[in-house]
Design a protein around this motif. Structure first.
Motif, mmCIF file in Angstrom:
data_model
loop_
_atom_site.group_PDB
_atom_site.id
_atom_site.type_symbol
_atom_site.label_atom_id
_atom_site.label_comp_id
_atom_site.label_asym_id
_atom_site.label_seq_id
_atom_site.Cartn_x
_atom_site.Cartn_y
_atom_site.Cartn_z
ATOM 1 N N VAL A 9 18.166 -30.860 -7.459
ATOM 2 C CA VAL A 9 16.874 -31.466 -7.794
ATOM 3 C C VAL A 9 16.859 -31.851 -9.270
ATOM 4 C CG1 VAL A 9 14.387 -31.039 -7.986
ATOM 5 C CG2 VAL A 9 15.646 -30.259 -5.962
ATOM 6 N N LEU A 10 17.333 -30.969 -10.120
ATOM 7 C CA LEU A 10 17.391 -31.255 -11.555
ATOM 8 C C LEU A 10 18.262 -32.481 -11.816
ATOM 9 C CD1 LEU A 10 16.530 -30.441 -14.385
ATOM 10 C CD2 LEU A 10 18.474 -28.871 -14.445
ATOM 11 N N LYS A 11 19.383 -32.603 -11.117
ATOM 12 C CA LYS A 11 20.271 -33.764 -11.291
ATOM 13 C C LYS A 11 19.564 -35.050 -10.889
ATOM 14 C CE LYS A 11 24.744 -35.791 -10.159
ATOM 15 N NZ LYS A 11 24.275 -37.045 -10.663
ATOM 16 N N ILE A 12 18.801 -35.022 -9.817
ATOM 17 C CA ILE A 12 18.062 -36.218 -9.394
ATOM 18 C C ILE A 12 17.103 -36.661 -10.490
ATOM 19 C CG2 ILE A 12 16.267 -37.055 -7.815
ATOM 20 C CD1 ILE A 12 17.681 -35.305 -5.648
ATOM 21 N N TYR A 13 16.374 -35.722 -11.070
ATOM 22 C CA TYR A 13 15.444 -36.071 -12.147
ATOM 23 C C TYR A 13 16.179 -36.533 -13.394
ATOM 24 C CZ TYR A 13 11.278 -34.609 -9.655
ATOM 25 O OH TYR A 13 10.239 -34.527 -8.753
ATOM 26 N N ARG A 14 17.284 -35.881 -13.720
ATOM 27 C CA ARG A 14 18.068 -36.317 -14.894
ATOM 28 C C ARG A 14 18.615 -37.730 -14.681
ATOM 29 N NH1 ARG A 14 17.565 -33.188 -18.934
ATOM 30 N NH2 ARG A 14 17.736 -30.942 -18.755
ATOM 31 N N ASP A 15 19.027 -38.053 -13.453
ATOM 32 C CA ASP A 15 19.493 -39.406 -13.147
ATOM 33 C C ASP A 15 18.372 -40.421 -13.306
ATOM 34 O OD1 ASP A 15 22.040 -38.455 -12.625
ATOM 35 O OD2 ASP A 15 21.848 -38.593 -10.436
ATOM 36 N N ARG A 16 17.173 -40.062 -12.875
ATOM 37 C CA ARG A 16 16.016 -40.958 -13.032
ATOM 38 C C ARG A 16 15.711 -41.193 -14.510
ATOM 39 N NH1 ARG A 16 11.725 -38.718 -8.515
ATOM 40 N NH2 ARG A 16 12.951 -39.337 -6.682
ATOM 41 N N ILE A 17 15.757 -40.123 -15.290
ATOM 42 C CA ILE A 17 15.505 -40.233 -16.738
ATOM 43 C C ILE A 17 16.551 -41.137 -17.377
ATOM 44 C CG2 ILE A 17 15.498 -38.941 -18.908
ATOM 45 C CD1 ILE A 17 14.394 -36.533 -17.153
ATOM 46 N N ALA A 18 17.814 -40.920 -17.053
ATOM 47 C CA ALA A 18 18.901 -41.726 -17.620
ATOM 48 C C ALA A 18 18.754 -43.197 -17.224
ATOM 49 C CB ALA A 18 20.252 -41.182 -17.161
ATOM 50 N N TYR A 19 18.344 -43.451 -15.981
ATOM 51 C CA TYR A 19 18.159 -44.830 -15.522
ATOM 52 C C TYR A 19 17.121 -45.546 -16.376
ATOM 53 C CZ TYR A 19 16.847 -48.790 -12.621
ATOM 54 O OH TYR A 19 16.557 -50.051 -12.176
ATOM 55 N N VAL A 20 16.009 -44.890 -16.628
ATOM 56 C CA VAL A 20 14.944 -45.491 -17.437
ATOM 57 C C VAL A 20 15.434 -45.708 -18.868
ATOM 58 C CG1 VAL A 20 12.637 -45.109 -18.408
ATOM 59 C CG2 VAL A 20 13.081 -44.638 -15.990
ATOM 60 N N GLU A 21 16.101 -44.722 -19.435
ATOM 61 C CA GLU A 21 16.615 -44.859 -20.800
ATOM 62 C C GLU A 21 17.649 -45.971 -20.896
ATOM 63 O OE1 GLU A 21 17.880 -40.853 -21.624
ATOM 64 O OE2 GLU A 21 15.887 -40.285 -22.353
ATOM 65 N N ASN A 22 18.548 -46.053 -19.927
ATOM 66 C CA ASN A 22 19.597 -47.084 -19.947
ATOM 67 C C ASN A 22 19.043 -48.475 -19.668
ATOM 68 O OD1 ASN A 22 21.560 -45.169 -20.520
ATOM 69 N ND2 ASN A 22 22.064 -44.836 -18.372
ATOM 70 N N SER A 23 17.857 -48.553 -19.089
ATOM 71 C CA SER A 23 17.202 -49.836 -18.821
ATOM 72 C C SER A 23 16.357 -50.304 -19.998
ATOM 73 C CB SER A 23 16.315 -49.715 -17.579
ATOM 74 O OG SER A 23 17.083 -49.384 -16.450
ATOM 75 N N ASN A 24 16.354 -49.524 -21.082
ATOM 76 C CA ASN A 24 15.553 -49.828 -22.280
ATOM 77 C C ASN A 24 14.065 -49.933 -21.965
ATOM 78 O OD1 ASN A 24 17.750 -49.901 -24.108
ATOM 79 N ND2 ASN A 24 18.261 -51.950 -23.357
ATOM 80 N N VAL A 25 13.630 -49.130 -21.030
ATOM 81 C CA VAL A 25 12.212 -49.094 -20.655
ATOM 82 C C VAL A 25 11.511 -48.066 -21.537
ATOM 83 C CG1 VAL A 25 10.607 -48.462 -18.806
ATOM 84 C CG2 VAL A 25 12.640 -49.834 -18.287
ATOM 85 N N THR A 26 10.348 -48.433 -22.041
ATOM 86 C CA THR A 26 9.544 -47.496 -22.823
ATOM 87 C C THR A 26 8.317 -47.101 -22.018
ATOM 88 O OG1 THR A 26 8.342 -49.280 -23.919
ATOM 89 C CG2 THR A 26 10.295 -48.428 -25.049
ATOM 90 N N VAL A 27 7.951 -45.841 -22.152
ATOM 91 C CA VAL A 27 6.780 -45.306 -21.462
ATOM 92 C C VAL A 27 5.871 -44.694 -22.514
ATOM 93 C CG1 VAL A 27 5.954 -43.737 -19.679
ATOM 94 C CG2 VAL A 27 8.236 -44.767 -19.462
ATOM 95 N N ASP A 28 4.670 -45.244 -22.638
ATOM 96 C CA ASP A 28 3.694 -44.730 -23.600
ATOM 97 C C ASP A 28 2.493 -44.186 -22.843
ATOM 98 O OD1 ASP A 28 5.057 -45.441 -26.048
ATOM 99 O OD2 ASP A 28 4.576 -47.533 -25.564
ATOM 100 N N VAL A 29 2.166 -42.934 -23.126
ATOM 101 C CA VAL A 29 1.054 -42.261 -22.465
ATOM 102 C C VAL A 29 0.015 -41.878 -23.506
ATOM 103 C CG1 VAL A 29 0.386 -40.199 -21.163
ATOM 104 C CG2 VAL A 29 2.536 -41.368 -20.626
ATOM 105 N N ASP A 30 -1.229 -42.191 -23.214
ATOM 106 C CA ASP A 30 -2.348 -41.774 -24.066
ATOM 107 C C ASP A 30 -3.316 -41.006 -23.171
ATOM 108 O OD1 ASP A 30 -4.637 -41.451 -25.592
ATOM 109 O OD2 ASP A 30 -4.497 -43.443 -26.492
ATOM 110 N N ARG A 31 -3.316 -39.699 -23.313
ATOM 111 C CA ARG A 31 -4.170 -38.854 -22.472
ATOM 112 C C ARG A 31 -5.658 -39.034 -22.777
ATOM 113 N NH1 ARG A 31 -1.832 -34.447 -19.824
ATOM 114 N NH2 ARG A 31 0.350 -34.091 -20.309
ATOM 115 N N SER A 32 -5.988 -39.381 -23.997
ATOM 116 C CA SER A 32 -7.400 -39.431 -24.386
ATOM 117 C C SER A 32 -8.161 -40.564 -23.708
ATOM 118 C CB SER A 32 -7.529 -39.531 -25.901
ATOM 119 O OG SER A 32 -6.981 -40.755 -26.362
ATOM 120 N N LEU A 33 -7.503 -41.648 -23.364
ATOM 121 C CA LEU A 33 -8.224 -42.786 -22.782
ATOM 122 C C LEU A 33 -8.411 -42.707 -21.269
ATOM 123 C CD1 LEU A 33 -6.798 -45.657 -24.976
ATOM 124 C CD2 LEU A 33 -8.987 -44.499 -25.174
#
Length: 88
Positions: A9-33
């Motif tokens: 399970v950890l490997k699946i999530y690490r693969d997902r994280i690596a995919y997003v990083e290697n795709s140069n995708v940025t994720v910005d979260v603002d909890r307050s809004l």
């Protein structure tokens, strides 16, 4: 009590994280809004607010708490992986 995470399970999530990083995708979260922005160069991104953003953030919180070995930013990348896939 410490929860034991299956290495597969950890490997699946690490693969997902690596995919997003290697795709140069940025994720910005603002909890307050709350808002979530998922963007990549040369692609139309995604913007979430209100209930949709709260659902994304809740899932990222769940991943973060369940895995215990990734940062919140990495958990957000794991949750954003289906969006990154749509942008490629």
């Amino acid at each position: 009590m410490t929860k034991v995470i299956d290495e597969r399970v950890l490997k699946i999530y690490r693969d997902r994280i690596a995919y997003v990083e290697n795709s140069n995708v940025t994720v910005d979260v603002d909890r307050s809004l709350p808002t979530v922005s998922i963007e990549a160069p040369d692609a139309e991104g995604f913007f979430m607010q209100g209930d949709e953003a709260e659902t994304f953030i809740a899932e990222a919180d769940r991943v973060y708490e369940e895995l215990q070995e990734v940062s919140f930013d990495e958990a957000c990348k794991a949750v954003a992986s289906p969006y990154a896939d749509l942008m490629s």
